[in-house]
Design a protein around this motif. Structure first.
Motif, PDB file in Angstrom:
ATOM      1  N   THR A 142       0.752  -1.166   0.178  1.00 38.49           N
ATOM      2  CA  THR A 142      -0.206   0.045   0.049  1.00 38.49           C
ATOM      3  C   THR A 142       0.832   1.354  -0.018  1.00 38.49           C
ATOM      4  O   THR A 142       1.852   1.231   0.560  1.00 38.49           O
ATOM      5  CB  THR A 142      -0.885   0.224   1.193  1.00 38.49           C
ATOM      6  OG1 THR A 142      -1.643   1.207   1.425  1.00 38.49           O
ATOM      7  CG2 THR A 142      -0.252  -0.065   2.459  1.00 38.49           C
ATOM      8  N   TYR A 144       0.389   3.564   1.817  1.00 47.78           N
ATOM      9  CA  TYR A 144       0.543   4.074   3.332  1.00 47.78           C
ATOM     10  C   TYR A 144       1.733   3.718   3.900  1.00 47.78           C
ATOM     11  O   TYR A 144       2.048   4.077   4.737  1.00 47.78           O
ATOM     12  CB  TYR A 144      -0.592   3.327   4.315  1.00 47.78           C
ATOM     13  CG  TYR A 144      -2.006   3.900   3.918  1.00 47.78           C
ATOM     14  CD1 TYR A 144      -2.258   5.313   4.580  1.00 47.78           C
ATOM     15  CD2 TYR A 144      -2.910   3.342   3.046  1.00 47.78           C
ATOM     16  CE1 TYR A 144      -3.506   5.747   4.439  1.00 47.78           C
ATOM     17  CE2 TYR A 144      -4.092   3.896   3.016  1.00 47.78           C
ATOM     18  CZ  TYR A 144      -4.477   5.253   3.611  1.00 47.78           C
ATOM     19  OH  TYR A 144      -5.693   5.766   3.394  1.00 47.78           O
ATOM     20  N   ILE A 145       2.598   2.922   3.082  1.00 42.07           N
ATOM     21  CA  ILE A 145       3.898   2.613   3.948  1.00 42.07           C
ATOM     22  C   ILE A 145       4.765   4.042   3.971  1.00 42.07           C
ATOM     23  O   ILE A 145       5.905   4.061   4.714  1.00 42.07           O
ATOM     24  CB  ILE A 145       4.797   1.729   3.009  1.00 42.07           C
ATOM     25  CG1 ILE A 145       5.070   1.955   1.524  1.00 42.07           C
ATOM     26  CG2 ILE A 145       4.266   0.229   3.029  1.00 42.07           C
ATOM     27  CD1 ILE A 145       6.227   1.161   1.035  1.00 42.07           C
ATOM     28  N   GLY A 147       4.229   6.614   5.325  1.00 44.31           N
ATOM     29  CA  GLY A 147       4.038   7.493   6.604  1.00 44.31           C
ATOM     30  C   GLY A 147       3.881   9.039   6.166  1.00 44.31           C
ATOM     31  O   GLY A 147       3.179   9.331   5.267  1.00 44.31           O
ATOM     32  N   PHE A 166       4.577   8.030  11.206  1.00 41.68           N
ATOM     33  CA  PHE A 166       3.492   7.244  10.823  1.00 41.68           C
ATOM     34  C   PHE A 166       2.129   7.937  11.377  1.00 41.68           C
ATOM     35  O   PHE A 166       2.089   8.548  12.384  1.00 41.68           O
ATOM     36  CB  PHE A 166       3.468   5.962  10.878  1.00 41.68           C
ATOM     37  CG  PHE A 166       4.577   5.245  10.397  1.00 41.68           C
ATOM     38  CD1 PHE A 166       4.699   4.955   9.110  1.00 41.68           C
ATOM     39  CD2 PHE A 166       5.635   4.947  10.824  1.00 41.68           C
ATOM     40  CE1 PHE A 166       5.730   4.023   8.497  1.00 41.68           C
ATOM     41  CE2 PHE A 166       6.900   4.279  10.695  1.00 41.68           C
ATOM     42  CZ  PHE A 166       6.838   3.809   9.042  1.00 41.68           C
ATOM     43  N   TYR A 170      -1.511   1.196  11.317  1.00 42.39           N
ATOM     44  CA  TYR A 170      -1.783   0.277  10.140  1.00 42.39           C
ATOM     45  C   TYR A 170      -0.599   0.872   9.187  1.00 42.39           C
ATOM     46  O   TYR A 170      -0.145  -0.124   8.494  1.00 42.39           O
ATOM     47  CB  TYR A 170      -2.767   0.728   9.572  1.00 42.39           C
ATOM     48  CG  TYR A 170      -3.038   0.318   8.157  1.00 42.39           C
ATOM     49  CD1 TYR A 170      -3.584  -1.137   7.790  1.00 42.39           C
ATOM     50  CD2 TYR A 170      -2.973   1.284   6.992  1.00 42.39           C
ATOM     51  CE1 TYR A 170      -3.470  -1.385   6.558  1.00 42.39           C
ATOM     52  CE2 TYR A 170      -2.875   0.812   5.668  1.00 42.39           C
ATOM     53  CZ  TYR A 170      -3.175  -0.637   5.485  1.00 42.39           C
ATOM     54  OH  TYR A 170      -3.259  -1.114   4.126  1.00 42.39           O
ATOM     55  N   GLU A 171      -0.274   2.048   9.077  1.00 40.04           N
ATOM     56  CA  GLU A 171       0.919   2.512   8.229  1.00 40.04           C
ATOM     57  C   GLU A 171       2.227   1.853   8.703  1.00 40.04           C
ATOM     58  O   GLU A 171       3.079   1.338   8.101  1.00 40.04           O
ATOM     59  CB  GLU A 171       1.032   4.020   8.324  1.00 40.04           C
ATOM     60  CG  GLU A 171       0.053   4.848   7.517  1.00 40.04           C
ATOM     61  CD  GLU A 171       0.187   6.227   7.639  1.00 40.04           C
ATOM     62  OE1 GLU A 171       1.056   6.911   8.014  1.00 40.04           O
ATOM     63  OE2 GLU A 171      -0.706   7.025   6.999  1.00 40.04           O
ATOM     64  N   ARG A 172       2.396   1.983   9.985  1.00 42.59           N
ATOM     65  CA  ARG A 172       3.565   1.414  10.691  1.00 42.59           C
ATOM     66  C   ARG A 172       3.793  -0.123  10.256  1.00 42.59           C
ATOM     67  O   ARG A 172       4.837  -0.638   9.859  1.00 42.59           O
ATOM     68  CB  ARG A 172       3.746   1.699  12.185  1.00 42.59           C
ATOM     69  CG  ARG A 172       4.804   1.362  12.966  1.00 42.59           C
ATOM     70  CD  ARG A 172       5.045   1.514  14.258  1.00 42.59           C
ATOM     71  NE  ARG A 172       4.741   2.675  14.583  1.00 42.59           N
ATOM     72  CZ  ARG A 172       5.454   3.834  14.569  1.00 42.59           C
ATOM     73  NH1 ARG A 172       6.660   3.757  14.295  1.00 42.59           N
ATOM     74  NH2 ARG A 172       4.914   4.985  14.882  1.00 42.59           N
ATOM     75  N   LYS A 174       2.484  -1.851   7.933  1.00 40.07           N
ATOM     76  CA  LYS A 174       2.475  -2.053   6.562  1.00 40.07           C
ATOM     77  C   LYS A 174       4.078  -1.806   6.071  1.00 40.07           C
ATOM     78  O   LYS A 174       4.700  -2.586   5.140  1.00 40.07           O
ATOM     79  CB  LYS A 174       1.604  -1.308   5.771  1.00 40.07           C
ATOM     80  CG  LYS A 174       0.259  -1.776   5.801  1.00 40.07           C
ATOM     81  CD  LYS A 174      -0.165  -3.247   5.533  1.00 40.07           C
ATOM     82  CE  LYS A 174      -0.061  -3.572   3.926  1.00 40.07           C
ATOM     83  NZ  LYS A 174      -0.546  -4.902   3.728  1.00 40.07           N
TER      84      LYS A 174
END
Length: 190
Positions: A142, A144-145, A147, A166, A170-172, A174
């Protein structure tokens, strides 16, 4: 059962992307092995078939060739003991890993890390046991990695110094999962 083009391990069949990919692979003649959890009194197979129907718009007749090409394996990919004992009885010719949770709240932190990291570990181990060397493993990540600090995501490994923080767990998770996957690739495990 019709002639099978190849055998594919696919996680995340009860999510939108996984269900659509399962439909596409089945439509092309692939045999799909899909680890999936039951949920309450709904079997893993029922969940998979229902999601494929909703997402793809195609209901699979349980007595059809398509249905016989889909093997839903009732297992939780985050259960390392169950995944370690799981024997597929066939060679995987391709792996697609869509399985993850998309929860963002801190209160869901344990589930987020269990699914996004332990789940990846279980699927990597299963792939290593049942795939021949050189078999492709598609890890679906994703954006979202990136941050808080990345506005353009390059197609290369990011390191923590580039990101620094982040927005949520969730981001952390991923970012950590993608780093773990890339470590496996660089180490020759995939």
């Amino acid at each position: 059962m019709k002639n099978v083009d190849k055998t594919v391990l696919l996680t995340g069949i009860t999510g939108n992307l996984g269900a659509l990919m399962a439909w596409n692979l089945l439509s092309k003649g692939c045999r799909v092995l899909a680890p999936c959890r039951a949920l309450g009194n709904i079997t893993a197979r029922e969940r998979a078939f229902k999601t494929i129907a909703v997402v793809s718009g195609h209901k699979i007749d349980p007595d059809s060739d398509l249905a016989s090409s889909l093997e839903v394996i009732e297992v939780d990919i985050t259960n390392s003991t169950a995944m370690g004992k799981l024997e597929l009885g066939q060679v995987i010719e391709e792996t697609w890993h869509f399985g993850s949770t998309v929860k963002f709240m801190f209160k869901d932190r344990d589930e987020i890390y269990r699914v996004n990291l332990q789940g990846l570990d279980g699927v990597l181990a299963l792939h290593q046991r049942h795939a021949t060397p050189g078999t492709r493993f598609y890890y679906v990540s994703t954006a979202y990695i990136g941050g808080c600090g990345i506005h353009f995501l390059p197609e290369k490994r990011l390191d923590f110094e580039q990101i620094q923080s982040f927005h949520n767990e969730y981001e952390r998770s991923k970012f950590q999962a993608e780093s773990r996957f890339l470590d496996a690739v660089e180490g020759g495990a995939v």
